[in-house]
Design a protein around this motif. Structure first.
Motif, PDB file in Angstrom:
ATOM      1  N   TYR A 361      33.989  27.804  35.784  1.00  0.00           N
ATOM      2  CA  TYR A 361      33.908  29.017  35.647  1.00  0.00           C
ATOM      3  C   TYR A 361      34.114  29.826  37.042  1.00  0.00           C
ATOM      4  O   TYR A 361      34.857  30.994  36.693  1.00  0.00           O
ATOM      5  N   PHE A 362      33.460  29.453  38.228  1.00  0.00           N
ATOM      6  CA  PHE A 362      33.682  30.112  39.143  1.00  0.00           C
ATOM      7  C   PHE A 362      35.043  30.191  39.570  1.00  0.00           C
ATOM      8  O   PHE A 362      35.719  31.048  40.083  1.00  0.00           O
ATOM      9  N   GLY A 363      35.603  28.900  39.568  1.00  0.00           N
ATOM     10  CA  GLY A 363      37.108  28.624  40.043  1.00  0.00           C
ATOM     11  C   GLY A 363      38.137  29.702  39.228  1.00  0.00           C
ATOM     12  O   GLY A 363      38.981  30.444  39.911  1.00  0.00           O
ATOM     13  N   VAL A 364      37.839  29.716  38.213  1.00  0.00           N
ATOM     14  CA  VAL A 364      38.882  30.451  37.167  1.00  0.00           C
ATOM     15  C   VAL A 364      38.391  32.078  37.420  1.00  0.00           C
ATOM     16  O   VAL A 364      39.333  33.012  37.417  1.00  0.00           O
ATOM     17  N   PHE A 365      37.186  32.389  37.288  1.00  0.00           N
ATOM     18  CA  PHE A 365      36.800  33.770  37.540  1.00  0.00           C
ATOM     19  C   PHE A 365      37.364  34.520  38.989  1.00  0.00           C
ATOM     20  O   PHE A 365      37.866  35.457  38.883  1.00  0.00           O
ATOM     21  N   PHE A 366      37.159  33.658  39.989  1.00  0.00           N
ATOM     22  CA  PHE A 366      37.613  34.318  41.420  1.00  0.00           C
ATOM     23  C   PHE A 366      39.083  34.157  41.475  1.00  0.00           C
ATOM     24  O   PHE A 366      39.539  34.727  42.654  1.00  0.00           O
ATOM     25  N   ASN A 367      39.870  33.138  40.719  1.00  0.00           N
ATOM     26  CA  ASN A 367      41.235  33.086  40.854  1.00  0.00           C
ATOM     27  C   ASN A 367      41.962  34.154  40.052  1.00  0.00           C
ATOM     28  O   ASN A 367      43.309  34.565  40.130  1.00  0.00           O
ATOM     29  N   THR A 368      41.071  34.753  39.177  1.00  0.00           N
ATOM     30  CA  THR A 368      41.895  35.785  37.964  1.00  0.00           C
ATOM     31  C   THR A 368      41.087  36.870  38.091  1.00  0.00           C
ATOM     32  O   THR A 368      41.289  37.836  38.631  1.00  0.00           O
ATOM     33  N   PHE A 369      40.070  37.091  37.186  1.00  0.00           N
ATOM     34  CA  PHE A 369      39.331  38.192  36.736  1.00  0.00           C
ATOM     35  C   PHE A 369      38.659  38.809  38.017  1.00  0.00           C
ATOM     36  O   PHE A 369      38.920  40.009  38.349  1.00  0.00           O
ATOM     37  N   GLY A 370      38.044  37.945  38.678  1.00  0.00           N
ATOM     38  CA  GLY A 370      37.247  38.577  39.753  1.00  0.00           C
ATOM     39  C   GLY A 370      38.241  39.099  40.841  1.00  0.00           C
ATOM     40  O   GLY A 370      37.940  39.784  41.723  1.00  0.00           O
ATOM     41  N   ALA A 371      39.293  38.593  41.032  1.00  0.00           N
ATOM     42  CA  ALA A 371      40.100  38.868  42.088  1.00  0.00           C
ATOM     43  C   ALA A 371      41.137  40.030  41.899  1.00  0.00           C
ATOM     44  O   ALA A 371      41.609  40.767  42.494  1.00  0.00           O
ATOM     45  N   ILE A 372      41.199  40.186  40.367  1.00  0.00           N
ATOM     46  CA  ILE A 372      42.162  41.346  39.751  1.00  0.00           C
ATOM     47  C   ILE A 372      41.507  42.633  39.795  1.00  0.00           C
ATOM     48  O   ILE A 372      41.998  43.802  40.225  1.00  0.00           O
ATOM     49  N   ILE A 373      40.241  42.634  39.105  1.00  0.00           N
ATOM     50  CA  ILE A 373      39.618  43.909  38.900  1.00  0.00           C
ATOM     51  C   ILE A 373      39.540  44.830  40.058  1.00  0.00           C
ATOM     52  O   ILE A 373      39.589  46.026  39.953  1.00  0.00           O
ATOM     53  N   PRO A 374      38.774  44.242  41.139  1.00  0.00           N
ATOM     54  CA  PRO A 374      38.886  45.282  42.499  1.00  0.00           C
ATOM     55  C   PRO A 374      39.992  45.659  43.219  1.00  0.00           C
ATOM     56  O   PRO A 374      39.992  46.714  43.595  1.00  0.00           O
ATOM     57  N   LEU A 375      41.167  45.240  42.692  1.00  0.00           N
ATOM     58  CA  LEU A 375      42.421  45.512  42.986  1.00  0.00           C
ATOM     59  C   LEU A 375      43.013  46.639  41.909  1.00  0.00           C
ATOM     60  O   LEU A 375      43.578  47.690  42.255  1.00  0.00           O
ATOM     61  N   TYR A 376      42.906  46.118  40.600  1.00  0.00           N
ATOM     62  CA  TYR A 376      43.628  47.036  39.653  1.00  0.00           C
ATOM     63  C   TYR A 376      42.772  48.371  39.545  1.00  0.00           C
ATOM     64  O   TYR A 376      43.459  49.239  39.185  1.00  0.00           O
ATOM     65  N   THR A 377      41.611  48.300  39.445  1.00  0.00           N
ATOM     66  CA  THR A 377      40.917  49.788  39.355  1.00  0.00           C
ATOM     67  C   THR A 377      41.259  50.677  40.052  1.00  0.00           C
ATOM     68  O   THR A 377      41.466  51.991  39.770  1.00  0.00           O
ATOM     69  N   PRO A 378      41.301  50.631  41.624  1.00  0.00           N
ATOM     70  CA  PRO A 378      41.695  51.493  42.215  1.00  0.00           C
ATOM     71  C   PRO A 378      43.134  52.041  42.196  1.00  0.00           C
ATOM     72  O   PRO A 378      43.698  53.056  42.717  1.00  0.00           O
ATOM     73  N   GLU A 379      43.928  51.101  41.670  1.00  0.00           N
ATOM     74  CA  GLU A 379      45.352  51.291  41.271  1.00  0.00           C
ATOM     75  C   GLU A 379      45.559  52.395  40.375  1.00  0.00           C
ATOM     76  O   GLU A 379      46.245  53.130  40.343  1.00  0.00           O
ATOM     77  N   ILE A 380      44.946  52.148  39.187  1.00  0.00           N
ATOM     78  CA  ILE A 380      44.859  52.990  38.131  1.00  0.00           C
ATOM     79  C   ILE A 380      44.027  54.288  38.017  1.00  0.00           C
ATOM     80  O   ILE A 380      44.201  55.249  37.413  1.00  0.00           O
ATOM     81  N   LEU A 381      42.953  54.195  38.985  1.00  0.00           N
ATOM     82  CA  LEU A 381      41.998  55.199  39.055  1.00  0.00           C
ATOM     83  C   LEU A 381      41.832  55.959  40.367  1.00  0.00           C
ATOM     84  O   LEU A 381      42.101  54.936  41.264  1.00  0.00           O
ATOM     85  N   SER A 382      41.384  57.098  40.707  1.00  0.00           N
ATOM     86  CA  SER A 382      41.175  57.489  41.896  1.00  0.00           C
ATOM     87  C   SER A 382      40.024  58.678  41.972  1.00  0.00           C
ATOM     88  O   SER A 382      39.844  58.989  40.947  1.00  0.00           O
ATOM     89  N   GLY A 383      39.593  58.918  43.122  1.00  0.00           N
ATOM     90  CA  GLY A 383      38.705  60.031  43.209  1.00  0.00           C
ATOM     91  C   GLY A 383      37.384  59.811  42.215  1.00  0.00           C
ATOM     92  O   GLY A 383      36.784  58.713  41.987  1.00  0.00           O
ATOM     93  N   ILE A 384      37.054  60.941  41.267  1.00  0.00           N
ATOM     94  CA  ILE A 384      35.944  60.777  40.736  1.00  0.00           C
ATOM     95  C   ILE A 384      36.037  59.983  39.472  1.00  0.00           C
ATOM     96  O   ILE A 384      35.104  59.186  38.967  1.00  0.00           O
ATOM     97  N   TYR A 385      37.064  59.506  39.145  1.00  0.00           N
ATOM     98  CA  TYR A 385      37.524  58.706  37.884  1.00  0.00           C
ATOM     99  C   TYR A 385      37.122  57.070  38.395  1.00  0.00           C
ATOM    100  O   TYR A 385      36.505  56.404  37.641  1.00  0.00           O
TER     101      TYR A 385
END
Length: 467
Positions: A361-385
């Motif tokens: 679980y940890f290996g898959v999470f941090f290689n995909t989901f956990g690594a991507i969301i903190p990058l992807y969120t500020p790519e598509i949203l900024s400021g107050i969003y």
């Protein structure tokens, strides 16, 4: 655009992101010495335990709300200094032996951590060159996992206290030192090595010279004026267009809700206790260290994975695997907890599988989901969003972390795994339908993704990934 030196950009990244280590250490501070803390400050119910564990996440929510109020008008650098101060105070205050002050200082550290989750990725997105953002932006996650590793090793100093009514907490004050030291180092780096403000924030405040000083520090001289002009155009566009497409904002909120409901926060927070259900305290601590090392390794490879394969495909595949792993772990946990099963060989196999499944679980999470969301969120949203999306994440963290020990003690550990597994199944379908690829795209190109039809977007994604 050509940056002067990858090493220079890397040092810049660590100067900004270093306090993420302290955030991670504080997040899972209670994991190792949980039994000691229960005795030390007299926690005798699941409700009091849940309130204590939730206090940090509540602080994170407050930090995000504060972020909404100050992010547009406050210097990014000043916010980093504020974060360091809050984390130092919130950590040092835990030396006081009182349940209510313990919660108070956990809230203070949580406020600093909530601001960290908002300011650090925003600052990094504004200063790292686009072509290496996938790699360097991922260093924030590497520091996150490194903080967990150090915390797990330091927790080895706490021994088994089962059946005891009092504990010696003299080691506790040394256990609290690492996150404090790191925050002090980060503040010194900001003061003496990286005395620059975000160029976007500088231009927003009319400080063009400040923006130029940063750009000259990072980019080749021939590119500075062009980049400055691009930033000015972006700032002007943001000032005119104050709203993002509703579907884009909703996507940003949903991926953060799914992140919280993946189970990662309570599973890490209670990892030692989870392993203690199937083995001894010492072995559980060692398994927790191994888990932290896996987190560190796969966060590092996850950054490389997103740079090569993008965000969308690894995200979909990763959440699909997490769904299967979590549900199967729930079934195994139900068998292990069921006293009607007297087959010791089966129980032994189940115990081994639970350990392997959690590692997987940890290996898959941090290689995909956990690594991507903190990058992807500020790519598509900024400021107050971005702030609103993080508020949803912290809000669900509060709920999940509070309910975890209650559900565990009232119904059994297996039901928590069932819930997380089903949620990841829903997430897989949602991501397959709505997530758009953003690899190597600048802000203008990402804006354009929400102006095309789905078929056109998929065509553009393939072209972009090939590049």
């Amino acid at each position: 655009m050509s940056y002067k030196s990858f090493q220079q950009c890397l040092l810049m990244t660590y100067s900004v992101a270093l306090a993420t280590f302290s955030f991670a250490y504080n997040s899972y501070l209670i994991n190792g010495p949980l039994d000691h803390i229960r005795i030390w400050i007299d926690i005798d119910t699941s409700f009091k335990e849940g309130a204590m564990m939730t206090s940090f996440n509540f602080g994170g929510l407050v930090g995000c709300i504060i972020g909404i109020l100050i992010v547009k008008s406050t210097s990014r650098r000043l916010m980093l200094y504020i974060i360091d101060t809050l984390l130092i105070i919130g950590t040092a205050g835990l030396n006081i032996q009182n349940y209510y002050t313990f919660i108070l200082f956990r809230v203070i550290a949580g406020i600093g951590s909530g601001l960290t989750t908002l300011v650090t990725p925003m600052f990094l997105k504004e200063i790292i060159p686009t072509q290496i953002y996938g790699v360097l932006g991922g260093q924030n996650l590497v520091l996150l996992s490194l903080g967990t590793i150090v915390q797990s090793f330091c927790a080895l100093g706490f021994k088994e206290v089962k059946g005891q009514t009092s504990v010696d907490m003299s080691y506790w004050r040394f256990y609290l030192l690492p996150p404090i030291i790191i925050c002090i180092i980060r503040s010194l780096l900001l003061k003496f090595y990286f005395p620059y403000e975000s160029p976007i924030f500088s231009i927003q405040k009319g400080n063009v010279q400040g923006a130029e000083r940063f750009l000259v520090h990072i980019y080749q001289d021939d590119d500075v004026q062009q980049i400055k002009q691009d930033i000015e155009n972006l700032v002007n566009k943001r000032n005119v267009e104050k709203t993002l497409p509703g579907l884009r904002v909703f996507l940003g909120i949903m991926i953060n809700i799914f992140y919280s409901n993946s189970g990662i926060t309570p599973i890490i927070s209670y990892s030692t206790k989870i392993f203690q259900q199937v083995t001894t305290m010492t072995v559980a601590q060692i398994l927790t260290i191994g888990m932290s090392i896996i987190k560190f390794i796969f966060y590092s490879t996850g950054a490389q994975l997103t740079q090569k394969f993008g965000r969308r495909k690894p995200l979909i595949i990763g959440t699909g695997i997490l769904c299967v792993v979590l549900i199967s772990t729930g079934i195994s946990s139900a068998i292990n907890d069921n006293s009607d099963y007297n087959d010791t060989k089966l129980k032994s196999v189940v115990v081994v599988y639970i350990v392997i499944a959690i590692y997987l679980y940890f290996g898959v999470f941090f290689n995909t989901f956990g690594a991507i969301i903190p990058l992807y969120t500020p790519e598509i949203l900024s400021g107050i969003y971005l702030t609103v999306a993080l508020i949803f994440q912290w809000s669900f963290n509060i709920t999940i972390t509070f309910l975890f020990p209650v559900i565990r003690d009232s119904f059994g550990m297996c039901y928590t795994f069932y819930y997380f597994g089903i949620t990841m199944g829903v997430a897989t379908i949602y991501f397959a339908i709505f997530v758009k690829e953003t690899k190597n795209l600048n802000d203008k190109e990402i804006d354009a993704l929400w102006q095309y039809s789905t078929a056109k977007v998929r065509s553009l994604e393939k072209e972009n990934l090939i590049q």
